[in-house]
Scaffold this motif. Sequence first.
Motif, PDB file in Angstrom:
ATOM      1  N   VAL A 147       0.853  -1.187   0.000  1.00 12.84           N
ATOM      2  CA  VAL A 147       0.000   0.000   0.000  1.00 12.84           C
ATOM      3  C   VAL A 147       0.888   1.236   0.000  1.00 12.84           C
ATOM      4  CG1 VAL A 147      -1.761   1.299   1.238  1.00 12.84           C
ATOM      5  CG2 VAL A 147      -1.822  -1.199   1.253  1.00 12.84           C
ATOM      6  N   GLY A 148       0.567   2.203  -0.852  1.00 11.58           N
ATOM      7  CA  GLY A 148       1.338   3.440  -0.911  1.00 11.58           C
ATOM      8  C   GLY A 148       0.837   4.456   0.103  1.00 11.58           C
ATOM      9  N   PRO A 149       1.654   5.445   0.433  1.00 16.74           N
ATOM     10  CA  PRO A 149       1.244   6.469   1.397  1.00 16.74           C
ATOM     11  C   PRO A 149       0.232   7.442   0.799  1.00 16.74           C
ATOM     12  CG  PRO A 149       3.366   7.044   0.478  1.00 16.74           C
ATOM     13  CD  PRO A 149       3.016   5.677  -0.071  1.00 16.74           C
ATOM     14  N   ASP A 150      -0.448   8.145   1.665  1.00 14.49           N
ATOM     15  CA  ASP A 150      -1.347   9.217   1.240  1.00 14.49           C
ATOM     16  C   ASP A 150      -0.464  10.447   0.970  1.00 14.49           C
ATOM     17  OD1 ASP A 150      -3.105  11.340   1.028  1.00 14.49           O
ATOM     18  OD2 ASP A 150      -4.482  10.581   2.550  1.00 14.49           O
ATOM     19  N   ARG A 151      -0.139  10.671  -0.289  1.00 12.93           N
ATOM     20  CA  ARG A 151       0.800  11.739  -0.661  1.00 12.93           C
ATOM     21  C   ARG A 151       0.288  13.114  -0.252  1.00 12.93           C
ATOM     22  NH1 ARG A 151       5.686   9.412  -1.455  1.00 12.93           N
ATOM     23  NH2 ARG A 151       5.452   7.503  -2.706  1.00 12.93           N
ATOM     24  N   LEU A 152      -1.014  13.312  -0.354  1.00 10.71           N
ATOM     25  CA  LEU A 152      -1.593  14.602   0.015  1.00 10.71           C
ATOM     26  C   LEU A 152      -1.402  14.872   1.504  1.00 10.71           C
ATOM     27  CD1 LEU A 152      -3.171  17.068  -0.919  1.00 10.71           C
ATOM     28  CD2 LEU A 152      -5.295  15.814  -0.438  1.00 10.71           C
ATOM     29  N   LYS A 153      -1.606  13.844   2.324  1.00  6.33           N
ATOM     30  CA  LYS A 153      -1.437  13.991   3.772  1.00  6.33           C
ATOM     31  C   LYS A 153       0.022  14.240   4.120  1.00  6.33           C
ATOM     32  CE  LYS A 153      -2.583  11.696   8.151  1.00  6.33           C
ATOM     33  NZ  LYS A 153      -3.173  10.473   8.768  1.00  6.33           N
ATOM     34  N   VAL A 154       0.917  13.552   3.437  1.00  8.50           N
ATOM     35  CA  VAL A 154       2.351  13.753   3.672  1.00  8.50           C
ATOM     36  C   VAL A 154       2.736  15.192   3.347  1.00  8.50           C
ATOM     37  CG1 VAL A 154       4.677  13.112   2.939  1.00  8.50           C
ATOM     38  CG2 VAL A 154       2.950  11.330   3.265  1.00  8.50           C
ATOM     39  N   ALA A 155       2.271  15.678   2.200  1.00  8.66           N
ATOM     40  CA  ALA A 155       2.590  17.046   1.791  1.00  8.66           C
ATOM     41  C   ALA A 155       1.961  18.064   2.740  1.00  8.66           C
ATOM     42  CB  ALA A 155       2.098  17.286   0.364  1.00  8.66           C
ATOM     43  N   PHE A 156       0.735  17.783   3.177  1.00 10.96           N
ATOM     44  CA  PHE A 156       0.022  18.719   4.060  1.00 10.96           C
ATOM     45  C   PHE A 156       0.748  18.896   5.382  1.00 10.96           C
ATOM     46  CE2 PHE A 156      -3.000  19.254   7.593  1.00 10.96           C
ATOM     47  CZ  PHE A 156      -3.512  20.503   7.275  1.00 10.96           C
ATOM     48  N   PHE A 157       1.064  17.790   6.060  1.00  6.61           N
ATOM     49  CA  PHE A 157       1.689  17.898   7.375  1.00  6.61           C
ATOM     50  C   PHE A 157       3.137  18.387   7.272  1.00  6.61           C
ATOM     51  CE2 PHE A 157      -1.865  15.213   8.806  1.00  6.61           C
ATOM     52  CZ  PHE A 157      -2.225  15.924   9.933  1.00  6.61           C
ATOM     53  N   SER A 158       3.788  18.090   6.185  1.00  2.45           N
ATOM     54  CA  SER A 158       5.139  18.621   5.980  1.00  2.45           C
ATOM     55  C   SER A 158       5.080  20.139   5.853  1.00  2.45           C
ATOM     56  CB  SER A 158       5.770  18.012   4.737  1.00  2.45           C
ATOM     57  OG  SER A 158       5.922  16.614   4.881  1.00  2.45           O
ATOM     58  N   ALA A 159       4.076  20.620   5.116  1.00  2.15           N
ATOM     59  CA  ALA A 159       3.918  22.063   4.934  1.00  2.15           C
ATOM     60  C   ALA A 159       3.516  22.743   6.240  1.00  2.15           C
ATOM     61  CB  ALA A 159       2.875  22.344   3.854  1.00  2.15           C
ATOM     62  N   VAL A 160       2.617  22.109   6.984  1.00  2.76           N
ATOM     63  CA  VAL A 160       2.170  22.673   8.268  1.00  2.76           C
ATOM     64  C   VAL A 160       3.347  22.811   9.226  1.00  2.76           C
ATOM     65  CG1 VAL A 160       0.827  22.178  10.352  1.00  2.76           C
ATOM     66  CG2 VAL A 160      -0.225  21.936   8.104  1.00  2.76           C
ATOM     67  N   CYS A 161       4.174  21.786   9.298  1.00  5.31           N
ATOM     68  CA  CYS A 161       5.343  21.833  10.188  1.00  5.31           C
ATOM     69  C   CYS A 161       6.323  22.913   9.757  1.00  5.31           C
ATOM     70  CB  CYS A 161       6.046  20.481  10.223  1.00  5.31           C
ATOM     71  SG  CYS A 161       5.131  19.204  11.121  1.00  5.31           S
ATOM     72  N   SER A 162       6.466  23.118   8.457  1.00  6.46           N
ATOM     73  CA  SER A 162       7.381  24.142   7.961  1.00  6.46           C
ATOM     74  C   SER A 162       6.869  25.542   8.245  1.00  6.46           C
ATOM     75  CB  SER A 162       7.595  23.974   6.451  1.00  6.46           C
ATOM     76  OG  SER A 162       8.214  22.745   6.166  1.00  6.46           O
ATOM     77  N   LEU A 163       5.556  25.749   8.079  1.00  9.32           N
ATOM     78  CA  LEU A 163       4.977  27.079   8.226  1.00  9.32           C
ATOM     79  C   LEU A 163       4.646  27.434   9.667  1.00  9.32           C
ATOM     80  CD1 LEU A 163       2.549  27.047   5.160  1.00  9.32           C
ATOM     81  CD2 LEU A 163       4.710  28.277   5.351  1.00  9.32           C
ATOM     82  N   LEU A 164       4.104  26.471  10.413  1.00 11.96           N
ATOM     83  CA  LEU A 164       3.589  26.769  11.751  1.00 11.96           C
ATOM     84  C   LEU A 164       4.397  26.137  12.870  1.00 11.96           C
ATOM     85  CD1 LEU A 164      -0.231  26.397  10.988  1.00 11.96           C
ATOM     86  CD2 LEU A 164       1.142  28.491  11.041  1.00 11.96           C
ATOM     87  N   GLY A 165       5.435  25.417  12.517  1.00 12.25           N
ATOM     88  CA  GLY A 165       6.299  24.856  13.543  1.00 12.25           C
ATOM     89  C   GLY A 165       6.122  23.355  13.721  1.00 12.25           C
ATOM     90  N   LEU A 166       7.211  22.725  14.119  1.00 10.97           N
ATOM     91  CA  LEU A 166       7.218  21.277  14.316  1.00 10.97           C
ATOM     92  C   LEU A 166       6.238  20.854  15.404  1.00 10.97           C
ATOM     93  CD1 LEU A 166       8.673  18.637  13.471  1.00 10.97           C
ATOM     94  CD2 LEU A 166      10.327  19.087  15.294  1.00 10.97           C
ATOM     95  N   THR A 167       6.193  21.611  16.490  1.00  8.20           N
ATOM     96  CA  THR A 167       5.322  21.271  17.610  1.00  8.20           C
ATOM     97  C   THR A 167       3.865  21.225  17.181  1.00  8.20           C
ATOM     98  OG1 THR A 167       6.843  22.322  19.159  1.00  8.20           O
ATOM     99  CG2 THR A 167       4.625  21.903  19.937  1.00  8.20           C
ATOM    100  N   PHE A 168       3.414  22.297  16.531  1.00  8.77           N
ATOM    101  CA  PHE A 168       2.013  22.360  16.115  1.00  8.77           C
ATOM    102  C   PHE A 168       1.683  21.253  15.124  1.00  8.77           C
ATOM    103  CE2 PHE A 168      -1.236  23.792  13.132  1.00  8.77           C
ATOM    104  CZ  PHE A 168      -2.272  24.102  13.998  1.00  8.77           C
ATOM    105  N   GLY A 169       2.538  21.069  14.116  1.00  5.81           N
ATOM    106  CA  GLY A 169       2.268  20.072  13.085  1.00  5.81           C
ATOM    107  C   GLY A 169       2.170  18.658  13.635  1.00  5.81           C
ATOM    108  N   ILE A 170       3.113  18.293  14.499  1.00  8.10           N
ATOM    109  CA  ILE A 170       3.124  16.928  15.034  1.00  8.10           C
ATOM    110  C   ILE A 170       1.948  16.711  15.977  1.00  8.10           C
ATOM    111  CG2 ILE A 170       4.371  15.389  16.597  1.00  8.10           C
ATOM    112  CD1 ILE A 170       6.924  16.188  15.282  1.00  8.10           C
ATOM    113  N   LYS A 171       1.664  17.691  16.830  1.00  7.40           N
ATOM    114  CA  LYS A 171       0.555  17.516  17.764  1.00  7.40           C
ATOM    115  C   LYS A 171      -0.789  17.502  17.056  1.00  7.40           C
ATOM    116  CE  LYS A 171       2.710  18.872  22.066  1.00  7.40           C
ATOM    117  NZ  LYS A 171       2.576  19.631  23.327  1.00  7.40           N
ATOM    118  N   LEU A 172      -0.893  18.241  15.964  1.00  2.54           N
ATOM    119  CA  LEU A 172      -2.105  18.186  15.163  1.00  2.54           C
ATOM    120  C   LEU A 172      -2.279  16.798  14.575  1.00  2.54           C
ATOM    121  CD1 LEU A 172      -4.472  19.851  13.994  1.00  2.54           C
ATOM    122  CD2 LEU A 172      -3.034  20.318  12.004  1.00  2.54           C
TER     123      LEU A 172
END
Length: 290
Positions: A64-89
């Motif tokens: 099974v392949g990963p959800d590319r959209l989800k990977v891109a979304f959380f990577s972007a969130v962590c970059s823009l809003l911080g690692l803490t916020f992205g991971i806890k979200l």
Amino acid sequence: MKRQGYIDPETALVFQKNEITEHHIYRRLAERSTGVRNRRVLAQIADDELRHYTLWKSYTRQDVGPDRLKVAFFSAVCSLLGLTFGIKLMEKGEKAAYDVYRRLPPSFQDAEKIVQDEEEHEDALIAMLDEERLKYTGSVVLGLNDALVELMGVLVGLTFALQDSRFVALTGIITGFAAALSMAASEYLSTRAEQQSKNPFKAALYTGIAYITTVVLLVTPYLVLSSLYAALATAFLVSICIIGVFNFYVSVAQDLPFRSRFLEMAGLSLGVAVLSFLAGMVVRAVFGVG
């Protein structure tokens, strides 16, 4: 592998996809992380997620392949809003999966092991994450709250007293800029006097930027809308959105309740706006403005 219990193949595929998706997210975060300790922990979690994927694959016998959209979304969130916020979200989303794992048959011990791993991940992340921006949340709150309460009060009062959108915008900008400098200076002196671990200059900078940003957002409707009262309504709506977005960020990043904090800030802003409306009406009546 010895199988215990039974799980629906479609459910197992969903779990399998989630695990490989999270593996890719954590691996990407590990590659981007600047701290050696953070990078090591994130890489370990990525390896554990891959191990969970392999476990589910032993049941589904499918790749099974990963959800590319989800990977891109959380990577972007962590970059823009911080690692803490992205991971806890992301962790908040994973809690739903924990509940499903716990509802699996008791004999399905593999799920119990995965839940244990995920809980260890959360503990490791909480111990690991220490972003500078979160140290200055109080400074941002100070700038945002004061700007929202004070400037909304000023805008409401001026709207009903002056009856001219350009005058209201100009007065709001001058008042807001002066107040931002005053608040930043006060935060600098306060932080320095209390001898906190925070840098006084950075604390002042966070406060000033938060204040000025809020001023710009609240005054803009008066510059782009022809109707004075439409501008006021838009400014008030913007203030509610600012309160909502900021409190959501803090509630996720610092595990604080959202509803009570949101209602408190919104109530303060609305209360001051009502009092300023009354003051504006009094000024109009006394001085015969409009």
